[in-house]
Write a protein that holds these residues in place. Structure first.
Motif, mmCIF file in Angstrom:
data_model
loop_
_atom_site.group_PDB
_atom_site.id
_atom_site.type_symbol
_atom_site.label_atom_id
_atom_site.label_comp_id
_atom_site.label_asym_id
_atom_site.label_seq_id
_atom_site.Cartn_x
_atom_site.Cartn_y
_atom_site.Cartn_z
ATOM 1 N N ASP A 100 0.750 -1.200 -0.047
ATOM 2 C CA ASP A 100 -0.009 -0.033 -0.082
ATOM 3 C C ASP A 100 0.665 1.380 -0.128
ATOM 4 O O ASP A 100 0.492 2.345 -0.711
ATOM 5 C CB ASP A 100 -0.865 0.123 1.267
ATOM 6 C CG ASP A 100 -0.219 -0.003 2.438
ATOM 7 O OD1 ASP A 100 0.820 -0.399 2.692
ATOM 8 O OD2 ASP A 100 -1.041 0.508 3.314
ATOM 9 N N LYS A 101 2.059 1.278 0.688
ATOM 10 C CA LYS A 101 2.934 2.247 0.727
ATOM 11 C C LYS A 101 3.497 2.657 -0.651
ATOM 12 O O LYS A 101 3.900 3.627 -1.070
ATOM 13 C CB LYS A 101 3.824 2.216 1.963
ATOM 14 C CG LYS A 101 3.172 2.307 3.336
ATOM 15 C CD LYS A 101 3.933 2.848 4.274
ATOM 16 C CE LYS A 101 3.391 2.562 5.809
ATOM 17 N NZ LYS A 101 3.151 3.827 6.251
ATOM 18 N N GLU A 102 4.085 1.623 -1.307
ATOM 19 C CA GLU A 102 4.555 1.671 -2.357
ATOM 20 C C GLU A 102 3.462 2.169 -3.531
ATOM 21 O O GLU A 102 3.883 2.779 -4.407
ATOM 22 C CB GLU A 102 5.112 0.469 -2.992
ATOM 23 C CG GLU A 102 5.855 0.033 -4.225
ATOM 24 C CD GLU A 102 6.583 -1.187 -4.492
ATOM 25 O OE1 GLU A 102 7.081 -1.177 -5.532
ATOM 26 O OE2 GLU A 102 6.403 -1.965 -3.747
ATOM 27 N N LEU A 105 3.194 5.777 -3.085
ATOM 28 C CA LEU A 105 4.389 6.605 -3.582
ATOM 29 C C LEU A 105 4.436 6.542 -5.135
ATOM 30 O O LEU A 105 4.653 7.504 -5.830
ATOM 31 C CB LEU A 105 5.605 5.694 -3.259
ATOM 32 C CG LEU A 105 7.142 6.364 -3.396
ATOM 33 C CD1 LEU A 105 7.220 7.568 -2.730
ATOM 34 C CD2 LEU A 105 8.190 5.282 -3.007
ATOM 35 N N LEU A 106 3.989 5.615 -5.821
ATOM 36 C CA LEU A 106 3.679 5.365 -7.251
ATOM 37 C C LEU A 106 2.560 6.525 -7.395
ATOM 38 O O LEU A 106 2.720 7.113 -8.811
ATOM 39 C CB LEU A 106 3.292 3.979 -7.722
ATOM 40 C CG LEU A 106 4.537 3.136 -7.771
ATOM 41 C CD1 LEU A 106 4.074 1.732 -8.171
ATOM 42 C CD2 LEU A 106 5.767 3.441 -8.440
ATOM 43 N N ASN A 107 1.573 6.607 -6.979
ATOM 44 C CA ASN A 107 0.414 7.571 -7.245
ATOM 45 C C ASN A 107 1.012 8.936 -7.037
ATOM 46 O O ASN A 107 0.841 9.953 -7.847
ATOM 47 C CB ASN A 107 -0.711 7.478 -6.265
ATOM 48 C CG ASN A 107 -1.327 6.238 -6.485
ATOM 49 O OD1 ASN A 107 -1.101 5.618 -7.772
ATOM 50 N ND2 ASN A 107 -2.417 5.644 -5.549
ATOM 51 N N ARG A 111 1.140 12.106 -9.978
ATOM 52 C CA ARG A 111 0.694 13.122 -9.790
ATOM 53 C C ARG A 111 1.792 14.347 -10.107
ATOM 54 O O ARG A 111 1.707 15.273 -10.688
ATOM 55 C CB ARG A 111 0.293 13.578 -8.350
ATOM 56 C CG ARG A 111 -1.180 12.903 -8.327
ATOM 57 C CD ARG A 111 -1.915 13.013 -6.871
ATOM 58 N NE ARG A 111 -1.090 13.015 -5.927
ATOM 59 C CZ ARG A 111 -0.977 11.872 -4.885
ATOM 60 N NH1 ARG A 111 -1.888 11.110 -5.385
ATOM 61 N NH2 ARG A 111 -0.190 11.700 -3.863
ATOM 62 N N ILE A 112 3.014 14.162 -9.531
ATOM 63 C CA ILE A 112 4.133 14.845 -9.834
ATOM 64 C C ILE A 112 4.572 15.217 -11.290
ATOM 65 O O ILE A 112 4.900 16.244 -11.764
ATOM 66 C CB ILE A 112 5.501 14.470 -9.145
ATOM 67 C CG1 ILE A 112 5.184 14.716 -7.469
ATOM 68 C CG2 ILE A 112 6.645 15.176 -9.470
ATOM 69 C CD1 ILE A 112 6.423 14.211 -6.590
#
Length: 156
Positions: A100-102, A105-107, A111-112
């Motif tokens: 879930d944290k990965e 981070l990918l999301n 967005r960036i």
């Protein structure tokens, strides 16, 4: 048994090795501190026994051998056990990031990237606007100059 797991790439060998390394290091720390406490007290006794008894040393200057109480020993062992529990806790954590944290981070990276693309489009639009404004300013200056020339010719 270890030879058959050499090709195992899931990290269990590395984890097993790290856990054993932590256990060995904490055991060595316990052993070292235990020996240090007793060796230091023995060394002081040896120094005291090695002095010639013919020289009178005042009681105020004579170093007293350090005795180690059970409370000091238990406090030292307690600190070592705390260190061992922290090391075991760190060794029990998974070496990889939770799913879930990965994903979060990918999301965030996505967005960036989207914001960077928007900023690049905005930058191009601003440059085009500035170029258009410069062109219009030049055209306006040319029109004003031509009207001045016409006035001069008309007035003269």
């Amino acid at each position: 048994m270890a030879g058959s797991n050499v090709g195992n790439l899931d990290g269990s060998i590395v984890r097993w090795g790290f856990e054993n390394l932590v256990k060995v290091v904490t055991a060595l720390i316990k052993l070292f501190s235990f020996f240090k406490l007793f060796i230091s007290s023995r060394a002081l006794r040896r120094l005291e026994n090695a002095r010639p008894s013919t020289v009178a040393v005042p009681a105020a200057e004579k170093p007293q051998p350090r005795t180690i109480s059970a409370d000091e020993m238990s406090a030292c062992l307690q600190r070592i056990e705390n260190l061992e529990s922290v090391c075991n806790h760190l060794a029990s954590k998974p070496p990889e990031m939770p799913e879930d944290k990965e994903q979060q981070l990918l999301n965030s990276f996505e967005r960036i990237r989207s914001i960077e693309a928007d900023l690049e489009r905005t930058k191009r639009a601003l440059h085009a606007t500035v170029a258009k404004q410069n062109s219009l300013a030049e055209t306006l200056e040319a029109v004003q100059e031509s009207s001045r020339v016409k006035r001069r010719l008309f007035c003269s």
